[in-house]
Write an enzyme that holds these catalytic residues in place. Structure first.
Site, PDB file in Angstrom:
ATOM      1  N   GLU A  70       0.823  -1.207   0.000  1.00 39.63           N
ATOM      2  CA  GLU A  70       0.000   0.000   0.000  1.00 39.63           C
ATOM      3  C   GLU A  70       0.859   1.260   0.000  1.00 39.63           C
ATOM      4  OE1 GLU A  70      -3.266   2.675   0.366  1.00 39.63           O
ATOM      5  OE2 GLU A  70      -2.934   0.706  -0.521  1.00 39.63           O
ATOM      6  N   HIS A  73       2.671   2.074  -3.310  1.00 39.50           N
ATOM      7  CA  HIS A  73       1.697   2.675  -4.228  1.00 39.50           C
ATOM      8  C   HIS A  73       1.508   4.159  -3.903  1.00 39.50           C
ATOM      9  CE1 HIS A  73      -1.811   3.330  -6.649  1.00 39.50           C
ATOM     10  NE2 HIS A  73      -2.602   3.490  -5.615  1.00 39.50           N
ATOM     11  N   HIS A 136     -11.623   5.455  -8.165  1.00 39.85           N
ATOM     12  CA  HIS A 136     -10.181   5.641  -8.027  1.00 39.85           C
ATOM     13  C   HIS A 136      -9.449   5.018  -9.214  1.00 39.85           C
ATOM     14  CE1 HIS A 136      -6.617   6.729  -5.934  1.00 39.85           C
ATOM     15  NE2 HIS A 136      -6.259   5.511  -5.602  1.00 39.85           N
ATOM     16  N   HIS A 244     -19.064  -8.308 -17.168  1.00 41.85           N
ATOM     17  CA  HIS A 244     -17.722  -7.952 -17.623  1.00 41.85           C
ATOM     18  C   HIS A 244     -17.355  -8.772 -18.858  1.00 41.85           C
ATOM     19  CE1 HIS A 244     -13.697  -6.464 -17.559  1.00 41.85           C
ATOM     20  NE2 HIS A 244     -13.147  -7.600 -17.172  1.00 41.85           N
ATOM     21  N   HIS A 305      -3.289  -7.553 -16.822  1.00 37.72           N
ATOM     22  CA  HIS A 305      -4.596  -7.307 -17.437  1.00 37.72           C
ATOM     23  C   HIS A 305      -4.983  -5.831 -17.259  1.00 37.72           C
ATOM     24  CE1 HIS A 305      -8.252  -8.610 -19.277  1.00 37.72           C
ATOM     25  NE2 HIS A 305      -9.014  -8.355 -18.230  1.00 37.72           N
TER      26      HIS A 305
END
Length: 327
Positions: A70, A73, A136, A244, A305
């Site tokens: 975290e 990032h 986000h 999806h 991906h």
């Protein structure tokens, strides 16, 4: 200016990849506070700091690996924000000196990245509320896209004379971008609700999936104190996953049709090269999506991906920008 923007594009892509990695390793709440981690700028490492952190957040004891995922990032996102502030300042300074330099777009990107920072905070403080998590993700893609458009404007790409055979195709590339963004949003919603493994068979889903289809429930936001690991029922998660996949089929067919039409009708070598690149990236993205199902969401494949989705969006923006510049 152009070099700064190019570096920021690379950094924005890295932030998107790190965000996906953080989400996929269930590290979204690796640090339960913001902007630091258990009240520190670095992840607590000494025994005393770890003990203090666990006392401050007894419901979420420190897991160092998740906390570092975290915080790394956040560090890269902060660096991107700082770089965008510099870009906005340089663009304003150049404009003041009378140089031909975009100002509105850098300012828009600055506003976007500030809002993106707020979304990052809300992701933590609202305990991974799916709407915020998806927003986000889309915010990251938006910042990347705007930076790429800024780079194209600064590059003054040499566009050859107009090709009347593809005059009407510019709007179809815009439609392709809209469809692709919608598909990215569906993927973000699926991931934010931990529905990526809700279907484990191809081509659609296993069993009597159509009998369990619950569209209204899939796109609802149930009330909960914490959304980590998801709060929707299996039927709702299965519906997210199926939607999806439906979106992937629609986007694939549309972009392939657009690519074939453009390739055979245009006389521009530049547009043909962009179309070939689009098909290659699209094929890679489909292969990664299938691999996620066949191999049960391997971390590296799932992360890529997200990265390839960002690359495909940039290719579509390049195609649209090129064709619109020609007319």
């Amino acid at each position: 200016m152009k070099k700064l923007v190019l570096v920021s594009i690379f950094l924005a892509l890295v932030v998107i990849i790190l965000g996906a990695y953080t989400r996929l390793t269930d590290a979204g709440l690796g640090c339960p506070d913001w902007p630091g981690c258990y009240g520190q700028l670095l992840v607590p490492q000494s025994d005393a700091l770890i003990e203090r952190a666990n006392q401050a957040f007894p419901d979420r004891p420190l897991e160092a690996e998740k906390a570092w995922n975290e915080m790394i990032h956040r560090y890269f996102a902060s660096a991107l924000g700082l770089l965008i502030i510099i870009i906005a300042a340089v663009s304003a300074l150049n404009k003041r000196k009378g140089k031909d330099c975009p100002v509105k777009l850098p300012f828009l990107i600055l506003v976007l990245v500030c809002f993106q920072g707020a979304l990052g905070m809300w992701t933590v403080t609202l305990n991974l509320l799916p709407v915020v998590v998806m927003a986000h993700l889309l915010g990251g893609f938006t910042v990347l896209s705007c930076l790429f458009v800024l780079y194209l404007r600064l590059s003054n790409v040499n566009i050859s004379r107009s090709d009347p055979n593809i005059k009407g195709f510019a709007k179809f590339s815009i439609i392709g971008i809209v469809l692709l963004v919608g598909q990215i949003a569906l993927g973000g919603w699926t991931s934010a609700n931990y529905a990526s493994l809700a279907c484990t068979e191809l081509p659609i889903c296993e069993g009597q999936w159509s009998a369990r289809f619950d569209l209204a429930g899939a796109f609802s936001v149930p009330a909960a104190d914490n959304y980590e690991y998801g709060v929707h029922s299996y039927a709702e998660r299965m519906t997210m996953h199926v939607m999806h996949r439906f979106g992937a089929i629609i986007v694939f067919l549309y972009l392939v049709g657009l690519a074939i039409s453009l390739f055979w009708k245009t006389s521009s070598g530049m547009i043909k090269r962009i179309v070939v690149l689009m098909v290659v990236v699209l094929s890679l993205q489909i292969a990664l999506g299938i691999s996620n199902v066949v191999y049960a969401l391997p971390l590296i494949v799932a992360t890529m991906h997200n990265a390839v989705a960002a690359c495909l969006l940039l290719v579509m923006i390049l195609l649209s920008y090129t064709m619109r510049r020609r007319f």
